[in-house]
Every structure is written in structure tokens, then in C-alpha cells.
Design a protein around this motif. Structure first.
Motif, short mmCIF file in Angstrom:
data_model
loop_
_atom_site.label_atom_id
_atom_site.label_comp_id
_atom_site.label_asym_id
_atom_site.label_seq_id
_atom_site.Cartn_x
_atom_site.Cartn_y
_atom_site.Cartn_z
N VAL A 90 0.94 -0.69 -0.10
CA VAL A 90 -0.02 0.39 -0.09
C VAL A 90 0.43 1.32 0.23
O VAL A 90 2.03 1.38 1.00
CB VAL A 90 -1.58 0.26 1.30
CG1 VAL A 90 -1.52 1.32 1.12
CG2 VAL A 90 -2.10 -0.98 1.63
N LYS A 91 0.61 1.75 -0.94
CA LYS A 91 1.61 3.35 -1.34
C LYS A 91 1.09 4.50 0.15
O LYS A 91 0.15 4.23 -0.63
CB LYS A 91 1.59 3.19 -2.61
CG LYS A 91 2.19 2.77 -3.47
CD LYS A 91 2.69 3.58 -4.85
CE LYS A 91 2.98 2.79 -5.39
NZ LYS A 91 3.54 2.66 -6.96
N SER A 92 1.91 4.90 0.54
CA SER A 92 1.33 6.03 0.89
C SER A 92 1.65 8.11 0.99
O SER A 92 2.39 8.31 -0.18
CB SER A 92 1.97 6.39 2.91
OG SER A 92 1.66 4.56 3.27
N GLU A 93 0.42 8.93 1.42
CA GLU A 93 0.84 10.10 0.93
C GLU A 93 0.90 10.99 1.70
O GLU A 93 -0.09 10.52 3.00
CB GLU A 93 -0.09 10.40 -0.79
CG GLU A 93 0.37 12.09 -0.87
CD GLU A 93 -1.07 12.01 -2.24
OE1 GLU A 93 -1.50 13.57 -2.91
OE2 GLU A 93 -1.80 11.13 -1.91
N PHE A 94 1.92 11.96 1.80
CA PHE A 94 1.91 13.16 3.00
C PHE A 94 1.62 14.05 2.60
O PHE A 94 1.82 14.69 1.31
CB PHE A 94 3.16 12.60 3.43
CG PHE A 94 3.49 11.59 3.95
CD1 PHE A 94 3.29 11.48 5.48
CD2 PHE A 94 3.91 10.49 3.36
CE1 PHE A 94 3.71 10.52 6.42
CE2 PHE A 94 4.20 8.81 4.08
CZ PHE A 94 4.25 9.72 5.59
N VAL A 95 0.96 15.09 3.29
CA VAL A 95 0.47 16.26 2.60
C VAL A 95 0.39 17.51 4.32
O VAL A 95 -0.19 17.08 5.27
CB VAL A 95 -1.30 16.08 3.02
CG1 VAL A 95 -1.06 17.67 2.38
CG2 VAL A 95 -1.19 15.70 0.98
N ALA A 103 -8.80 4.41 3.45
CA ALA A 103 -10.04 3.36 4.64
C ALA A 103 -8.74 2.10 4.79
O ALA A 103 -8.62 1.11 6.16
CB ALA A 103 -11.68 2.41 3.88
N ALA A 104 -8.68 1.18 3.62
CA ALA A 104 -6.87 0.65 3.89
C ALA A 104 -5.90 0.90 4.41
O ALA A 104 -5.03 0.06 5.33
CB ALA A 104 -6.71 0.05 2.74
N THR A 105 -5.33 2.01 4.39
CA THR A 105 -4.21 2.59 5.23
C THR A 105 -4.71 2.79 6.59
O THR A 105 -4.38 2.16 7.97
CB THR A 105 -3.89 3.58 4.75
OG1 THR A 105 -3.40 4.09 4.13
CG2 THR A 105 -2.67 4.31 5.76
N MET A 106 -5.65 3.21 7.06
CA MET A 106 -6.78 3.00 8.49
C MET A 106 -6.59 1.86 8.95
O MET A 106 -6.34 1.44 10.13
CB MET A 106 -7.59 3.65 8.17
CG MET A 106 -8.94 3.99 9.83
SD MET A 106 -7.60 5.66 10.60
CE MET A 106 -7.30 4.01 11.89
N GLN A 107 -7.19 1.07 8.34
CA GLN A 107 -7.34 -0.46 8.54
C GLN A 107 -6.02 -0.99 9.25
O GLN A 107 -5.63 -1.46 10.48
CB GLN A 107 -7.82 -1.39 7.57
CG GLN A 107 -8.69 -2.57 8.17
CD GLN A 107 -9.21 -3.74 6.94
OE1 GLN A 107 -8.87 -3.19 6.19
NE2 GLN A 107 -10.81 -4.09 7.76
N GLY A 170 -8.57 11.71 4.21
CA GLY A 170 -9.49 10.61 4.50
C GLY A 170 -9.41 10.67 6.20
O GLY A 170 -10.01 11.38 6.47
N PHE A 171 -9.43 10.06 7.13
CA PHE A 171 -9.31 9.17 7.88
C PHE A 171 -8.27 9.68 8.76
O PHE A 171 -7.83 8.78 9.62
CB PHE A 171 -9.60 7.52 8.10
CG PHE A 171 -10.49 6.93 7.40
CD1 PHE A 171 -11.91 7.29 7.75
CD2 PHE A 171 -10.22 6.71 5.91
CE1 PHE A 171 -13.23 7.22 7.68
CE2 PHE A 171 -11.74 6.38 5.30
CZ PHE A 171 -13.17 6.61 5.82
#
Length: 313
Positions: A90-95, A103-107, A170-171
Motif C-alpha cells: 500500500v503506497k502512502s502520500e503525505f500532505v 480505508a485500507a491505510t486506516m485499517q 481521509g481518515f
């Protein structure tokens, strides 16, 4: 009568004994200052990357408890989340330093923070305090309505049109309310010596789960408890001045000026903002210090000069 000469090892051992006694005597006034006071400790993801350092941290937390302090640990886990996301593909992006959390990253974030990281820290504290029956207890903001949050709103200015657009993270949430009854109950327990260990996961009014910046959670928890101190353990010595020297102490107004003048930059800005918010919420003082240094918390709390940068009203 012939006397057996003292060996060099014995002499050094005796010197260490006297040095230890002097240290304890010098620490007594500070031990009295913090007796039965609450100290909220934000334990950072980078500061806990080394297992030996992490176990030393746990031993120091136990020592604080045995010295009459009420430590409350709030932990991060960014590097651990990143590692698990990489393994899951799963790829991450930062702001602006905040992870965009679908949803997948939150899990995965909840699994890592409330699961593996939280329980490991609680277990380290329990293991370190086994002889004295000091126990770490793992919690998250979802337990007993501890942390209520709302969705984080961020905007970004388009460099061409100069128009601001809302960025959907997102979350990702921000605390709106902390209910400290559970933490206070654990602290006040006369039958057990509990050390609360809190993962930065919260719930919104609509029941959705959100990932929250751990520094922000620590500040909100410290404010709700009216803590004597909040310790922000990170991977830097403290706040640096324009010459690169650690600033030992500053007021909220001076911290605001450092940011305005561009002396405080990058990741130090949100840490100072967290420190200022916590002080304004009723925390007596916040200290930013290097969590990788051995016994940094003890040096900060129980010695004259401390170990980092103290921010006060």
C-alpha cells in the motif's frame, strides 16, 4: 597487621557508589516537586526504533512510577506503519507531514498502533516493573470514549492560480474532546500501580475511526489531566537557536516568535505548536528532548539543568 591493598576496580566501584549517593541526594528536591504529579510522555516512532533504547525507556518509566510520579505514555508509530504498508503493497502520500489515510491505510494503522506497538510498549513496562508489580496497560482513544475527534481539514494554495483548495486527508482526525476518567481511575488505583499506554486512535461522533497525530493526542491528554509536565521525546536534542545551540527555556510568546522568524522550521514547528497548545490548556510546562539519549527523562525531571527545551506560559 598487614592491610590488603585496594585494587583499582574496587576503588572505582567505591567512587561510583559515592557518586550515586550524591546524585540521589541532589535529586531529592526535584523528586518532591513531582511527587504524585502527572507527567504525560509522548514516545515517538523514531525514538522507539531501537529495542535496547525502548527497554531502557520502559525501565525509566517504571522508576518514575516508583518515585511517586504518575507517568502516562502516548505513543506514535509512523515508521512501523510505513513498514507494514510497504509489506502490504500500500503506497502512502503525505500532505504537510500528515499521512493521507484511506480505508485500507486506516485499517493497517489501527492494527499497528493499537495492536503491535501499543501492546509491545505496555509489555516492556510490565517486564521492567515485574519485581515492583508496576504494570503497563495498553489503551487506544477508542476505549471508554477516551478520545473524540473530528475529520482534519487542510487547504493547499495552487501556485499558479493562488486559489486555495481543500485537501482530503481521509481518515485523519483532530481531538475535540478527551474524557480522562479511565486514565484517572488507573492512576488513582490503590491496589495496583498502572501505567496507561495510549495509542493515537480516536472516534468521531458518527462512529468512524480516525488516525490522529500522536503529538496532538499527547497534548490533548496532558491538558485534560492538567499535567505537571509533558515530555515530547523525539530524535533531536531540543529547539535550536539561529546558531544551532539548544535553547534551554522559552515562553509561549518566544516560541511563536521563533516560528515567525523562521528559526524553527520543518518538523519542529508542529512540535512547538503542540507544546504551546498544551501549555495554554493548563499543562505547567512542555519539554522537547531527545528520546534516544539514555535516561533523558530522568535528567530532565530530576536535575538542575534538564535535558531539552522547556516551553512554559
Amino acid at each position: 597487621m598487614n592491610q590488603v591493598p585496594i585494587t583499582e576496580d574496587e576503588r572505582q566501584s567505591e567512587d561510583r557508589s559515592w557518586a550515586t549517593a550524591r546524585t540521589l541526594a541532589e535529586a531529592l528536591p526535584y523528586i518532591q516537586v513531582y511527587d504524585r504529579q502527572t507527567v504525560v510522555i509522548k514516545y515517538g516512532g523514531h525514538a522507539m526504533g531501537d529495542e535496547a533504547v525502548a527497554k531502557q525507556f520502559a525501565a525509566d518509566v517504571v522508576l518514575l512510577k516508583l518515585m511517586g510520579v504518575n507517568p502516562v505514555v502516548v505513543h506514535g508509530g509512523g515508521p512501523q506503519i510505513s513498514a507494514m504498508l510497504d509489506r502490504a503493497g500500500v503506497k502512502s502520500e503525505f500532505v504537510d507531514g500528515l499521512r493521507v489515510t484511506d480505508a485500507a491505510t486506516m485499517q493497517i494503522a489501527e492494527m499497528v498502533l493499537s495492536g503491535a506497538v501499543n501492546k509491545e510498549i505496555a509489555n516492556w513496562i510490565t517486564e521492567a516493573g515485574k519485581q515492583a508489580d508496576v504494570r503497563g496497560v495498553g489503551l487506544s482513544g477508542k476505549d471508554a470514549g477516551l478520545l473524540t475527534v473530528e475529520k482534519t481539514r487542510r487547504t493547499r494554495r495552487d501556485p499558479d492560480s493562488m486559489i486555495e483548495h481543500e485537501v482530503d486527508l481521509g481518515f485523519v482526525g483532530e481531538p475535540t474532546r478527551v474524557d480522562p476518567k479511565l486514565i484517572r481511575g488507573l492512576i488513582a488505583s490503590e491496589s495496583e500501580d498502572w501505567v496507561p499506554v495510549i495509542a493515537p486512535i480516536g472516534v468521531a461522533e458518527d462512529g468512524k475511526t480516525y488516525n490522529v497525530n500522536a503529538d496532538t493526542v499527547a497534548g490533548a491528554v496532558a491538558g485534560s489531566l492538567q499535567a505537571k509536565r509533558m515530555l515530547l521525546l523525539t530524535d533531536v536534542k531540543g529547539v535550536l537557536d539561529k546558531d544551532g545551540q539548544v535553547i534551554r527555556q522559552m515562553t509561549v510568546a518566544e516560541a511563536e516568535q521563533l516560528i515567525a522568524d523562521g528559526v524553527a522550521t520543518g518538523g519542529m514547528i508542529p512540535k512547538l505548536e503542540t507544546a504551546m497548545a498544551a501549555v495554554k490548556a493548563g499543562v505547567e510546562a512542555v519539554v522537547i528532548l531527545d528520546g534516544r539519549r539514555s535516561h533523558a527523562m530522568l535528567v530532565e525531571l530530576f536535575t538542575e539543568h534538564g535535558a531539552g527545551t522547556l516551553v512554559k506560559a
